[in-house]
Design a protein around this motif. Structure first.
Motif, PDB file in Angstrom:
ATOM      1  N   GLY A  89       0.810  -1.207   0.000  1.00 36.92           N
ATOM      2  CA  GLY A  89       0.000   0.000   0.000  1.00 36.92           C
ATOM      3  C   GLY A  89       0.844   1.257   0.000  1.00 36.92           C
ATOM      4  O   GLY A  89       0.481   2.269  -0.616  1.00 36.92           O
ATOM      5  N   ALA A  90       1.990   1.211   0.683  1.00 33.96           N
ATOM      6  CA  ALA A  90       2.869   2.383   0.743  1.00 33.96           C
ATOM      7  C   ALA A  90       3.432   2.733  -0.631  1.00 33.96           C
ATOM      8  O   ALA A  90       3.753   3.894  -0.899  1.00 33.96           O
ATOM      9  CB  ALA A  90       4.009   2.136   1.726  1.00 33.96           C
ATOM     10  N   ALA A  91       3.523   1.739  -1.514  1.00 41.02           N
ATOM     11  CA  ALA A  91       4.084   1.972  -2.847  1.00 41.02           C
ATOM     12  C   ALA A  91       3.004   2.093  -3.924  1.00 41.02           C
ATOM     13  O   ALA A  91       3.320   2.345  -5.085  1.00 41.02           O
ATOM     14  CB  ALA A  91       5.035   0.832  -3.215  1.00 41.02           C
ATOM     15  N   ALA A  92       1.745   1.922  -3.559  1.00 42.93           N
ATOM     16  CA  ALA A  92       0.656   1.884  -4.536  1.00 42.93           C
ATOM     17  C   ALA A  92      -0.038   3.238  -4.652  1.00 42.93           C
ATOM     18  O   ALA A  92       0.054   4.085  -3.765  1.00 42.93           O
ATOM     19  CB  ALA A  92      -0.358   0.817  -4.150  1.00 42.93           C
ATOM     20  N   THR A  93      -0.742   3.400  -5.755  1.00 43.71           N
ATOM     21  CA  THR A  93      -1.576   4.584  -5.976  1.00 43.71           C
ATOM     22  C   THR A  93      -2.899   4.136  -6.591  1.00 43.71           C
ATOM     23  O   THR A  93      -3.029   3.020  -7.081  1.00 43.71           O
ATOM     24  CB  THR A  93      -0.898   5.593  -6.928  1.00 43.71           C
ATOM     25  N   GLY A  94      -3.860   5.019  -6.562  1.00 43.61           N
ATOM     26  CA  GLY A  94      -5.132   4.792  -7.251  1.00 43.61           C
ATOM     27  C   GLY A  94      -5.835   3.524  -6.821  1.00 43.61           C
ATOM     28  O   GLY A  94      -5.979   3.228  -5.637  1.00 43.61           O
ATOM     29  N   ALA A  95      -6.275   2.759  -7.817  1.00 40.83           N
ATOM     30  CA  ALA A  95      -7.049   1.547  -7.567  1.00 40.83           C
ATOM     31  C   ALA A  95      -6.230   0.496  -6.815  1.00 40.83           C
ATOM     32  O   ALA A  95      -6.781  -0.260  -6.015  1.00 40.83           O
ATOM     33  CB  ALA A  95      -7.572   0.968  -8.878  1.00 40.83           C
ATOM     34  N   ASP A  96      -4.923   0.449  -7.070  1.00 38.78           N
ATOM     35  CA  ASP A  96      -4.098  -0.520  -6.347  1.00 38.78           C
ATOM     36  C   ASP A  96      -3.958  -0.149  -4.875  1.00 38.78           C
ATOM     37  O   ASP A  96      -3.908  -1.029  -4.016  1.00 38.78           O
ATOM     38  CB  ASP A  96      -2.722  -0.657  -7.004  1.00 38.78           C
ATOM     39  N   LEU A  97      -3.902   1.123  -4.574  1.00 34.87           N
ATOM     40  CA  LEU A  97      -3.877   1.553  -3.174  1.00 34.87           C
ATOM     41  C   LEU A  97      -5.177   1.151  -2.485  1.00 34.87           C
ATOM     42  O   LEU A  97      -5.167   0.629  -1.366  1.00 34.87           O
ATOM     43  CB  LEU A  97      -3.654   3.065  -3.074  1.00 34.87           C
ATOM     44  N   GLU A  98      -6.285   1.359  -3.158  1.00 36.92           N
ATOM     45  CA  GLU A  98      -7.584   0.968  -2.604  1.00 36.92           C
ATOM     46  C   GLU A  98      -7.658  -0.547  -2.410  1.00 36.92           C
ATOM     47  O   GLU A  98      -8.168  -1.028  -1.394  1.00 36.92           O
ATOM     48  CB  GLU A  98      -8.724   1.436  -3.513  1.00 36.92           C
ATOM     49  N   ALA A  99      -7.129  -1.306  -3.372  1.00 39.54           N
ATOM     50  CA  ALA A  99      -7.122  -2.773  -3.247  1.00 39.54           C
ATOM     51  C   ALA A  99      -6.277  -3.200  -2.052  1.00 39.54           C
ATOM     52  O   ALA A  99      -6.689  -4.068  -1.271  1.00 39.54           O
ATOM     53  CB  ALA A  99      -6.601  -3.411  -4.533  1.00 39.54           C
ATOM     54  N   ALA A 100      -5.100  -2.604  -1.883  1.00 46.13           N
ATOM     55  CA  ALA A 100      -4.229  -2.945  -0.754  1.00 46.13           C
ATOM     56  C   ALA A 100      -4.907  -2.612   0.565  1.00 46.13           C
ATOM     57  O   ALA A 100      -4.865  -3.403   1.515  1.00 46.13           O
ATOM     58  CB  ALA A 100      -2.887  -2.222  -0.879  1.00 46.13           C
ATOM     59  N   ARG A 101      -5.537  -1.468   0.635  1.00 48.70           N
ATOM     60  CA  ARG A 101      -6.234  -1.078   1.871  1.00 48.70           C
ATOM     61  C   ARG A 101      -7.417  -1.996   2.163  1.00 48.70           C
ATOM     62  O   ARG A 101      -7.654  -2.370   3.312  1.00 48.70           O
ATOM     63  CB  ARG A 101      -6.705   0.368   1.768  1.00 48.70           C
ATOM     64  N   SER A 102      -8.169  -2.348   1.134  1.00 44.12           N
ATOM     65  CA  SER A 102      -9.324  -3.236   1.316  1.00 44.12           C
ATOM     66  C   SER A 102      -8.884  -4.627   1.754  1.00 44.12           C
ATOM     67  O   SER A 102      -9.504  -5.232   2.640  1.00 44.12           O
ATOM     68  CB  SER A 102     -10.135  -3.333   0.029  1.00 44.12           C
ATOM     69  N   GLN A 103      -7.830  -5.122   1.139  1.00 46.19           N
ATOM     70  CA  GLN A 103      -7.314  -6.433   1.532  1.00 46.19           C
ATOM     71  C   GLN A 103      -6.808  -6.401   2.969  1.00 46.19           C
ATOM     72  O   GLN A 103      -7.038  -7.332   3.740  1.00 46.19           O
ATOM     73  CB  GLN A 103      -6.196  -6.878   0.586  1.00 46.19           C
ATOM     74  N   HIS A 104      -6.127  -5.317   3.339  1.00 43.15           N
ATOM     75  CA  HIS A 104      -5.617  -5.194   4.702  1.00 43.15           C
ATOM     76  C   HIS A 104      -6.777  -5.159   5.705  1.00 43.15           C
ATOM     77  O   HIS A 104      -6.735  -5.830   6.742  1.00 43.15           O
ATOM     78  CB  HIS A 104      -4.751  -3.938   4.834  1.00 43.15           C
ATOM     79  N   ALA A 105      -7.804  -4.385   5.406  1.00 46.67           N
ATOM     80  CA  ALA A 105      -8.954  -4.298   6.307  1.00 46.67           C
ATOM     81  C   ALA A 105      -9.630  -5.657   6.458  1.00 46.67           C
ATOM     82  O   ALA A 105     -10.026  -6.049   7.567  1.00 46.67           O
ATOM     83  CB  ALA A 105      -9.952  -3.254   5.795  1.00 46.67           C
ATOM     84  N   TYR A 106      -9.743  -6.388   5.371  1.00 48.76           N
ATOM     85  CA  TYR A 106     -10.361  -7.711   5.422  1.00 48.76           C
ATOM     86  C   TYR A 106      -9.506  -8.661   6.260  1.00 48.76           C
ATOM     87  O   TYR A 106     -10.021  -9.413   7.091  1.00 48.76           O
ATOM     88  CB  TYR A 106     -10.559  -8.250   4.000  1.00 48.76           C
ATOM     89  N   ALA A 107      -8.178  -8.600   6.071  1.00 51.96           N
ATOM     90  CA  ALA A 107      -7.272  -9.442   6.849  1.00 51.96           C
ATOM     91  C   ALA A 107      -7.362  -9.099   8.334  1.00 51.96           C
ATOM     92  O   ALA A 107      -7.338  -9.992   9.192  1.00 51.96           O
ATOM     93  CB  ALA A 107      -5.831  -9.290   6.348  1.00 51.96           C
ATOM     94  N   ALA A 108      -7.472  -7.818   8.650  1.00 54.19           N
ATOM     95  CA  ALA A 108      -7.595  -7.396  10.046  1.00 54.19           C
ATOM     96  C   ALA A 108      -8.892  -7.930  10.657  1.00 54.19           C
ATOM     97  O   ALA A 108      -8.914  -8.354  11.818  1.00 54.19           O
ATOM     98  CB  ALA A 108      -7.540  -5.871  10.146  1.00 54.19           C
ATOM     99  N   LEU A 109      -9.962  -7.930   9.885  1.00 55.12           N
ATOM    100  CA  LEU A 109     -11.221  -8.472  10.378  1.00 55.12           C
ATOM    101  C   LEU A 109     -11.116  -9.987  10.576  1.00 55.12           C
ATOM    102  O   LEU A 109     -11.594 -10.517  11.584  1.00 55.12           O
ATOM    103  CB  LEU A 109     -12.371  -8.133   9.426  1.00 55.12           C
ATOM    104  N   LEU A 110     -10.465 -10.682   9.647  1.00 54.73           N
ATOM    105  CA  LEU A 110     -10.244 -12.121   9.822  1.00 54.73           C
ATOM    106  C   LEU A 110      -9.457 -12.389  11.099  1.00 54.73           C
ATOM    107  O   LEU A 110      -9.766 -13.320  11.845  1.00 54.73           O
ATOM    108  CB  LEU A 110      -9.483 -12.703   8.629  1.00 54.73           C
ATOM    109  N   ASP A 111      -8.442 -11.573  11.342  1.00 56.26           N
ATOM    110  CA  ASP A 111      -7.620 -11.724  12.540  1.00 56.26           C
ATOM    111  C   ASP A 111      -8.497 -11.586  13.794  1.00 56.26           C
ATOM    112  O   ASP A 111      -8.401 -12.391  14.720  1.00 56.26           O
ATOM    113  CB  ASP A 111      -6.500 -10.681  12.536  1.00 56.26           C
ATOM    114  N   LEU A 112      -9.337 -10.585  13.813  1.00 51.82           N
ATOM    115  CA  LEU A 112     -10.215 -10.354  14.962  1.00 51.82           C
ATOM    116  C   LEU A 112     -11.181 -11.518  15.164  1.00 51.82           C
ATOM    117  O   LEU A 112     -11.331 -12.034  16.269  1.00 51.82           O
ATOM    118  CB  LEU A 112     -10.985  -9.047  14.786  1.00 51.82           C
TER     119      LEU A 112
END
Length: 109
Positions: free
Chosen positions: A73-96
């Motif tokens: 996510g730190a290296a991404a922009t645009g749609a890829d940044l959104e994809a990285a953030r969405s994947q991270h949020a989903y992973a965080a929810l799975l962790d919880l």
């Protein structure tokens, strides 16, 4: 913090995130799908009371994946940044969800 059932319901209703366009995001997406499959053991617990944790350290896999997604996510922009953030949020929810499942079932996290 979300309680177990709230986190569970949120996870079950949340759409699976998009993959992104880079090879690294596609691989992270694939790894997220694998982790999601392991977390489905929680469904049996909620619906039938069957507590049988996954045969791998799901929490360790999710921690590693979230670190990778932070870097991507730190290296991404645009749609890829959104994809990285969405994947991270989903992973965080799975962790919880999985962490609370282990606690509810009596297994150490």
């Amino acid at each position: 913090m979300l309680g177990f059932m709230d986190a569970y319901v949120l996870w079950r209703r949340m759409p699976f995130p998009r993959s992104g366009s880079t090879a690294d995001l596609v691989l992270a997406h694939s790894d997220l799908a694998g982790a999601d499959e392991y977390v489905t053991t929680v469904i049996r617990f909620v619906e039938s009371g069957i507590f049988k944790p996954a045969p791998v350290d799901v929490l360790a896999e999710l921690r590693e994946l979230m670190l990778r997604l932070d870097r991507l996510g730190a290296a991404a922009t645009g749609a890829d940044l959104e994809a990285a953030r969405s994947q991270h949020a989903y992973a965080a929810l799975l962790d919880l969800v999985y962490r609370q499942y282990l606690e509810a079932g009596g297994s150490p996290a």
